[in-house]
Design an enzyme around this catalytic site. Structure first.
Site, short mmCIF file in Angstrom:
data_model
loop_
_atom_site.label_atom_id
_atom_site.label_comp_id
_atom_site.label_asym_id
_atom_site.label_seq_id
_atom_site.Cartn_x
_atom_site.Cartn_y
_atom_site.Cartn_z
N ASP A 27 -3.79 -16.96 7.34
CA ASP A 27 -4.32 -17.41 6.05
C ASP A 27 -4.14 -18.92 5.86
O ASP A 27 -3.19 -19.50 6.38
CB ASP A 27 -3.62 -16.65 4.92
CG ASP A 27 -4.40 -16.74 3.62
OD1 ASP A 27 -5.62 -16.95 3.66
OD2 ASP A 27 -3.77 -16.59 2.54
N ASN A 75 -13.34 -9.57 2.33
CA ASN A 75 -13.82 -10.95 2.55
C ASN A 75 -15.34 -11.09 2.38
O ASN A 75 -15.86 -12.21 2.28
CB ASN A 75 -13.38 -11.50 3.90
CG ASN A 75 -11.91 -11.86 3.97
OD1 ASN A 75 -11.28 -11.75 5.02
ND2 ASN A 75 -11.32 -12.30 2.87
C1 IPE Z 1 -6.31 -12.10 4.15
O1 IPE Z 1 -6.53 -13.34 3.58
C2 IPE Z 1 -7.42 -11.75 5.08
C3 IPE Z 1 -7.46 -12.51 6.32
C4 IPE Z 1 -6.58 -13.40 6.71
C5 IPE Z 1 -8.57 -12.20 7.19
P1 IPE Z 1 -7.29 -13.52 2.20
O2 IPE Z 1 -7.36 -14.97 1.95
O3 IPE Z 1 -8.58 -12.78 2.22
O4 IPE Z 1 -6.32 -12.78 1.19
P2 IPE Z 1 -6.15 -12.94 -0.38
O5 IPE Z 1 -7.53 -12.86 -0.99
O6 IPE Z 1 -5.52 -14.27 -0.63
O7 IPE Z 1 -5.26 -11.80 -0.77
C1 IPE Z 2 -8.01 -17.11 6.19
O1 IPE Z 2 -8.14 -18.33 5.57
C2 IPE Z 2 -9.23 -16.72 6.98
C3 IPE Z 2 -10.01 -15.62 6.40
C4 IPE Z 2 -9.72 -14.97 5.33
C5 IPE Z 2 -11.21 -15.25 7.11
P1 IPE Z 2 -8.80 -18.44 4.13
O2 IPE Z 2 -10.25 -18.67 4.28
O3 IPE Z 2 -8.43 -17.27 3.28
O4 IPE Z 2 -8.13 -19.75 3.60
P2 IPE Z 2 -7.53 -19.99 2.15
O5 IPE Z 2 -6.51 -18.93 1.92
O6 IPE Z 2 -8.67 -19.91 1.19
O7 IPE Z 2 -6.93 -21.34 2.23
MG MG Z 3 -6.86 -16.90 2.05
#
Ligand code: IPE
Ligand code: IPE
Ligand code: MG
Length: 240
Positions: A27, A75
């Site tokens: 993340d 997502n």
């Molecule tokens: C978790 O991250 C999913 C992945 C890393 C693929 P998210 O960014 O989607 O999670 P939330 O929304 O902060 O819980």
């Molecule tokens: C994790 O990084 C990757 C996916 C969820 C695909 P994020 O895209 O959630 O990055 P942040 O949490 O918004 O910084």
């Molecule tokens: Mg995230």
């Protein structure tokens, strides 16, 4: 015997049976890019490089199973351009995969509800899994993965098989991670302390490690730190 952090930093092949499976909630890609005044998609591209580096390092230090959370069932709620960027990166990885994995001794498996993807992509994923199955290091890529969806899928499979009574093993065997031991350590980067629907069943007794480091900045040294922390903990599994 606790493995020492200094040794982990210097040598390969340094984990033992206690740490067979490490899972990553990768993340922080979006925030990493935004901090640099760049579009979130840039963070996903750099994050994909981090993923390759970390996977290679985990293999080197002797981890047997690694699972990464690449795209969750939730997502899809993101803006379509961002979803498309992530799909492009994953599709590109899948297309390039076949040659590279062979070299790297990795068994690549895709876990999640893959039925939503175009048939040719599903075929590629299936072929990569099959053709690399003999490799000793197993890398599960969670793609359109959700822990709840996975449990519903497993229970539906049991019902379709006509089972009315079932055991924990029956469920485990029908999860996307069947044949893979439960994660010993789940690492989440990006500063949030939640599991976001990741490996809900499998993580019943996992150790969690949270770090503020954003995924694109995650390095071999951070893997060492998580591993050292893991070895400093005493797992009781409900015992004393
Ligand atoms: C978790 O991250 C999913 C992945 C890393 C693929 P998210 O960014 O989607 O999670 P939330 O929304 O902060 O819980
Ligand atoms: C994790 O990084 C990757 C996916 C969820 C695909 P994020 O895209 O959630 O990055 P942040 O949490 O918004 O910084
Ligand atoms: Mg995230």
């Amino acid at each position: 015997m606790a493995l020492k952090k200094e040794r982990i930093q210097k040598e390969g092949d340094l984990v033992d049976e206690r740490l067979r499976h490490i899972a990553f909630i990768m993340d922080g890609n979006g925030r990493w890019a935004q901090k640099r005044g760049m579009p979130r998609s840039y963070g996903h591209s750099v994050g994909a490089e981090t993923f390759r580096r970390v996977a290679e390092y985990c293999r080197k230090i002797g981890i047997r199973y690694m699972t990464v959370y690449a795209f969750s069932t939730e997502n899809w709620k993101r803006p379509p351009e961002e979803v498309q960027t992530i799909m492009d990166i994953l599709t590109d990885y899948i297309s390039k995969c076949a040659d590279e994995i062979e070299k790297e001794n990795i068994h690549v498996r895709f876990i999640g509800n893959l039925t939503v993807f175009p048939q040719d992509l599903q075929d590629k994923m299936e072929r990569i899994d099959r053709e690399t199955a003999h490799n000793p290091f197993c890398l599960n890529i969670a793609f359109n993965y959700g822990g709840r969806e996975e449990l519903v899928h497993a229970c539906t499979a049991l019902i379709r098989e006509g089972k009315t009574d079932f055991t924990e093993a029956d469920i485990s065997e029908r999860l996307y991670t069947a044949n893979c031991p439960d994660p010993d350590l789940v690492v989440r980067t990006g500063g949030d302390m939640r599991i976001s629907n990741f490996l809900l069943w499998q993580s019943a007794y996992a150790e969690y490690y949270f770090t503020d480091v954003l995924w694109p900045d995650f390095s071999e040294r951070e893997v060492d730190a998580a591993v050292a922390e893991f070895y400093s903990r005493r797992r009781r599994f409900g015992g004393v």
